[in-house]
Design a protein around this motif. Structure first.
Motif, PDB file in Angstrom:
ATOM      1  N   MET A  56      56.446  56.962  49.074  1.00  0.00           N
ATOM      2  CA  MET A  56      55.633  56.425  48.784  1.00  0.00           C
ATOM      3  C   MET A  56      55.242  56.238  47.114  1.00  0.00           C
ATOM      4  SD  MET A  56      53.102  56.191  50.412  1.00  0.00           S
ATOM      5  CE  MET A  56      51.146  56.874  49.336  1.00  0.00           C
ATOM      6  N   GLU A  57      55.765  57.080  46.145  1.00  0.00           N
ATOM      7  CA  GLU A  57      56.590  56.794  44.632  1.00  0.00           C
ATOM      8  C   GLU A  57      57.344  55.518  44.990  1.00  0.00           C
ATOM      9  OE1 GLU A  57      57.670  60.463  42.893  1.00  0.00           O
ATOM     10  OE2 GLU A  57      56.123  61.629  44.186  1.00  0.00           O
ATOM     11  N   GLU A  58      58.370  55.693  45.367  1.00  0.00           N
ATOM     12  CA  GLU A  58      59.143  54.137  45.077  1.00  0.00           C
ATOM     13  C   GLU A  58      58.286  52.842  45.346  1.00  0.00           C
ATOM     14  OE1 GLU A  58      63.603  53.871  45.521  1.00  0.00           O
ATOM     15  OE2 GLU A  58      63.502  56.736  45.857  1.00  0.00           O
ATOM     16  N   LEU A  59      57.973  53.087  46.346  1.00  0.00           N
ATOM     17  CA  LEU A  59      57.270  51.719  46.848  1.00  0.00           C
ATOM     18  C   LEU A  59      56.227  51.108  45.933  1.00  0.00           C
ATOM     19  CD1 LEU A  59      56.672  52.789  50.550  1.00  0.00           C
ATOM     20  CD2 LEU A  59      58.419  50.620  49.895  1.00  0.00           C
ATOM     21  N   ALA A  60      55.676  52.012  44.769  1.00  0.00           N
ATOM     22  CA  ALA A  60      54.428  51.982  44.030  1.00  0.00           C
ATOM     23  C   ALA A  60      55.153  50.983  43.211  1.00  0.00           C
ATOM     24  CB  ALA A  60      54.213  53.015  43.776  1.00  0.00           C
ATOM     25  N   GLN A  61      56.347  50.879  42.470  1.00  0.00           N
ATOM     26  CA  GLN A  61      56.967  49.703  42.386  1.00  0.00           C
ATOM     27  C   GLN A  61      57.277  48.687  42.637  1.00  0.00           C
ATOM     28  OE1 GLN A  61      60.815  50.974  41.310  1.00  0.00           O
ATOM     29  NE2 GLN A  61      60.110  53.301  40.067  1.00  0.00           N
ATOM     30  N   LEU A  62      57.033  48.353  43.989  1.00  0.00           N
ATOM     31  CA  LEU A  62      56.876  47.408  44.261  1.00  0.00           C
ATOM     32  C   LEU A  62      55.681  46.892  45.119  1.00  0.00           C
ATOM     33  CD1 LEU A  62      60.205  48.522  46.515  1.00  0.00           C
ATOM     34  CD2 LEU A  62      59.839  46.311  44.008  1.00  0.00           C
ATOM     35  N   VAL A  63      54.923  47.331  45.741  1.00  0.00           N
ATOM     36  CA  VAL A  63      53.737  47.440  46.362  1.00  0.00           C
ATOM     37  C   VAL A  63      52.680  47.924  45.312  1.00  0.00           C
ATOM     38  CG1 VAL A  63      52.193  47.823  48.965  1.00  0.00           C
ATOM     39  CG2 VAL A  63      54.415  47.319  48.704  1.00  0.00           C
ATOM     40  N   GLU A  64      51.457  47.510  45.291  1.00  0.00           N
ATOM     41  CA  GLU A  64      50.719  48.258  43.859  1.00  0.00           C
ATOM     42  C   GLU A  64      49.295  49.034  44.907  1.00  0.00           C
ATOM     43  OE1 GLU A  64      46.907  46.424  42.177  1.00  0.00           O
ATOM     44  OE2 GLU A  64      48.439  45.269  42.030  1.00  0.00           O
ATOM     45  N   LYS A  65      49.115  48.435  46.076  1.00  0.00           N
ATOM     46  CA  LYS A  65      48.252  49.394  47.589  1.00  0.00           C
ATOM     47  C   LYS A  65      48.728  50.055  47.858  1.00  0.00           C
ATOM     48  CE  LYS A  65      45.131  45.035  48.250  1.00  0.00           C
ATOM     49  NZ  LYS A  65      44.145  44.081  49.300  1.00  0.00           N
ATOM     50  N   THR A  79      62.668  45.801  59.593  1.00  0.00           N
ATOM     51  CA  THR A  79      63.039  45.029  59.062  1.00  0.00           C
ATOM     52  C   THR A  79      62.686  44.242  58.316  1.00  0.00           C
ATOM     53  OG1 THR A  79      62.075  44.040  61.395  1.00  0.00           O
ATOM     54  CG2 THR A  79      64.795  44.641  61.414  1.00  0.00           C
ATOM     55  N   VAL A  80      62.902  43.090  57.885  1.00  0.00           N
ATOM     56  CA  VAL A  80      62.397  41.881  57.362  1.00  0.00           C
ATOM     57  C   VAL A  80      60.824  42.126  57.511  1.00  0.00           C
ATOM     58  CG1 VAL A  80      61.936  40.363  55.490  1.00  0.00           C
ATOM     59  CG2 VAL A  80      63.857  41.711  55.345  1.00  0.00           C
ATOM     60  N   ASP A  81      60.922  41.381  58.809  1.00  0.00           N
ATOM     61  CA  ASP A  81      59.785  40.970  59.267  1.00  0.00           C
ATOM     62  C   ASP A  81      58.591  42.016  59.497  1.00  0.00           C
ATOM     63  OD1 ASP A  81      60.870  38.663  59.984  1.00  0.00           O
ATOM     64  OD2 ASP A  81      62.002  38.232  61.800  1.00  0.00           O
ATOM     65  N   GLU A  82      59.329  43.476  60.395  1.00  0.00           N
ATOM     66  CA  GLU A  82      58.937  44.181  60.296  1.00  0.00           C
ATOM     67  C   GLU A  82      57.421  44.304  58.584  1.00  0.00           C
ATOM     68  OE1 GLU A  82      60.822  47.236  61.682  1.00  0.00           O
ATOM     69  OE2 GLU A  82      60.120  47.011  63.862  1.00  0.00           O
ATOM     70  N   VAL A  83      58.351  44.289  58.140  1.00  0.00           N
ATOM     71  CA  VAL A  83      57.830  44.483  56.299  1.00  0.00           C
ATOM     72  C   VAL A  83      56.669  43.897  56.511  1.00  0.00           C
ATOM     73  CG1 VAL A  83      57.456  44.930  54.317  1.00  0.00           C
ATOM     74  CG2 VAL A  83      59.494  46.075  55.542  1.00  0.00           C
ATOM     75  N   ARG A  84      57.388  42.538  56.659  1.00  0.00           N
ATOM     76  CA  ARG A  84      56.047  41.137  56.560  1.00  0.00           C
ATOM     77  C   ARG A  84      54.519  41.513  57.445  1.00  0.00           C
ATOM     78  NH1 ARG A  84      60.171  37.639  57.601  1.00  0.00           N
ATOM     79  NH2 ARG A  84      60.089  37.414  54.995  1.00  0.00           N
ATOM     80  N   SER A  85      55.139  41.503  58.234  1.00  0.00           N
ATOM     81  CA  SER A  85      53.926  42.334  58.984  1.00  0.00           C
ATOM     82  C   SER A  85      53.094  43.180  58.323  1.00  0.00           C
ATOM     83  CB  SER A  85      53.564  42.499  60.446  1.00  0.00           C
ATOM     84  OG  SER A  85      54.679  41.823  61.367  1.00  0.00           O
ATOM     85  N   ILE A  98      62.009  41.740  47.291  1.00  0.00           N
ATOM     86  CA  ILE A  98      60.878  42.294  47.233  1.00  0.00           C
ATOM     87  C   ILE A  98      61.053  42.920  48.591  1.00  0.00           C
ATOM     88  CG2 ILE A  98      58.453  43.492  47.183  1.00  0.00           C
ATOM     89  CD1 ILE A  98      60.077  42.874  44.484  1.00  0.00           C
ATOM     90  N   LEU A  99      60.606  42.279  50.179  1.00  0.00           N
ATOM     91  CA  LEU A  99      60.739  42.933  51.095  1.00  0.00           C
ATOM     92  C   LEU A  99      62.665  43.546  52.039  1.00  0.00           C
ATOM     93  CD1 LEU A  99      59.663  39.171  52.774  1.00  0.00           C
ATOM     94  CD2 LEU A  99      58.181  41.276  52.280  1.00  0.00           C
ATOM     95  N   VAL A 103      62.973  47.526  52.999  1.00  0.00           N
ATOM     96  CA  VAL A 103      63.349  48.150  54.464  1.00  0.00           C
ATOM     97  C   VAL A 103      64.203  48.540  53.193  1.00  0.00           C
ATOM     98  CG1 VAL A 103      64.993  46.939  56.126  1.00  0.00           C
ATOM     99  CG2 VAL A 103      63.329  45.355  55.113  1.00  0.00           C
ATOM    100  N   GLU A 104      65.297  48.156  52.282  1.00  0.00           N
ATOM    101  CA  GLU A 104      66.664  49.385  51.944  1.00  0.00           C
ATOM    102  C   GLU A 104      66.004  50.966  51.654  1.00  0.00           C
ATOM    103  OE1 GLU A 104      68.303  48.131  48.525  1.00  0.00           O
ATOM    104  OE2 GLU A 104      68.281  46.175  48.983  1.00  0.00           O
ATOM    105  N   LEU A 105      64.596  50.743  51.347  1.00  0.00           N
ATOM    106  CA  LEU A 105      63.687  52.246  50.909  1.00  0.00           C
ATOM    107  C   LEU A 105      63.372  52.832  52.047  1.00  0.00           C
ATOM    108  CD1 LEU A 105      61.945  51.428  47.461  1.00  0.00           C
ATOM    109  CD2 LEU A 105      63.425  52.285  47.461  1.00  0.00           C
ATOM    110  N   VAL A 106      63.040  53.046  52.267  1.00  0.00           N
ATOM    111  CA  VAL A 106      63.009  53.033  54.579  1.00  0.00           C
ATOM    112  C   VAL A 106      63.614  53.499  54.685  1.00  0.00           C
ATOM    113  CG1 VAL A 106      61.747  52.485  56.537  1.00  0.00           C
ATOM    114  CG2 VAL A 106      60.383  51.531  54.595  1.00  0.00           C
ATOM    115  N   LYS A 107      65.149  52.463  55.267  1.00  0.00           N
ATOM    116  CA  LYS A 107      65.952  53.103  56.116  1.00  0.00           C
ATOM    117  C   LYS A 107      66.645  54.549  54.565  1.00  0.00           C
ATOM    118  CE  LYS A 107      66.976  48.887  58.169  1.00  0.00           C
ATOM    119  NZ  LYS A 107      68.912  48.133  57.837  1.00  0.00           N
ATOM    120  N   LYS A 108      66.377  54.197  53.668  1.00  0.00           N
ATOM    121  CA  LYS A 108      67.185  55.570  52.453  1.00  0.00           C
ATOM    122  C   LYS A 108      66.458  56.759  52.739  1.00  0.00           C
ATOM    123  CE  LYS A 108      66.805  56.772  48.193  1.00  0.00           C
ATOM    124  NZ  LYS A 108      66.294  56.291  46.395  1.00  0.00           N
TER     125      LYS A 108
END
Length: 113
Positions: A56-65, A79-85, A98-99, A103-108
């Motif tokens: 969640m912390e790392e995603l804050a740099q990429l996703v505002e909400k 996958t990019v498609d899942e993130v896009r959804s 960004i997508l 995905v990289e962060l999630v997999k990490k």
């Protein structure tokens, strides 16, 4: 009857919610609904609560909400498609770079958990 004052409200990933429900059960607030909720969260959690919080912390740099970050940290799209959804509910447009970073962060964090 006691009065509760809510000072802050935050969206949290499933694994963090599971931790809080477990603490309630462990402290004697065990009810059938808490037990079922814990079992459900246990069955769908994809990473531990610490890794979900870090994600969640790392995603804050990429996703505002915050609510969208919580969904990503809960369902861990790989996958990019899942993130896009997931991001479809956001009015902001996200580029391919960004997508892929999401995905990289999630997999990490999936690898760690």
């Amino acid at each position: 009857m006691s009065s509760v004052i809510i000072e802050e409200e935050h969206y949290i990933p499933y694994s963090v919610a599971k931790k809080y429900v477990y603490e309630l059960i462990r402290n004697g607030n065990n009810s059938s609904i808490l037990q079922r909720t814990y079992e459900y969260l246990n069955s769908i959690t994809k990473c531990n609560d610490e890794d979900a919080a870090k994600l969640m912390e790392e995603l804050a740099q990429l996703v505002e909400k915050e609510e969208i970050r919580a969904v990503i940290a809960s369902i861990c799209p790989t996958t990019v498609d899942e993130v896009r959804s997931v991001l479809a509910s956001d009015s902001k447009n996200y580029g391919q770079e960004i997508l892929e970073k999401i995905v990289e962060l999630v997999k990490k964090y999936l690898q760690k958990g």
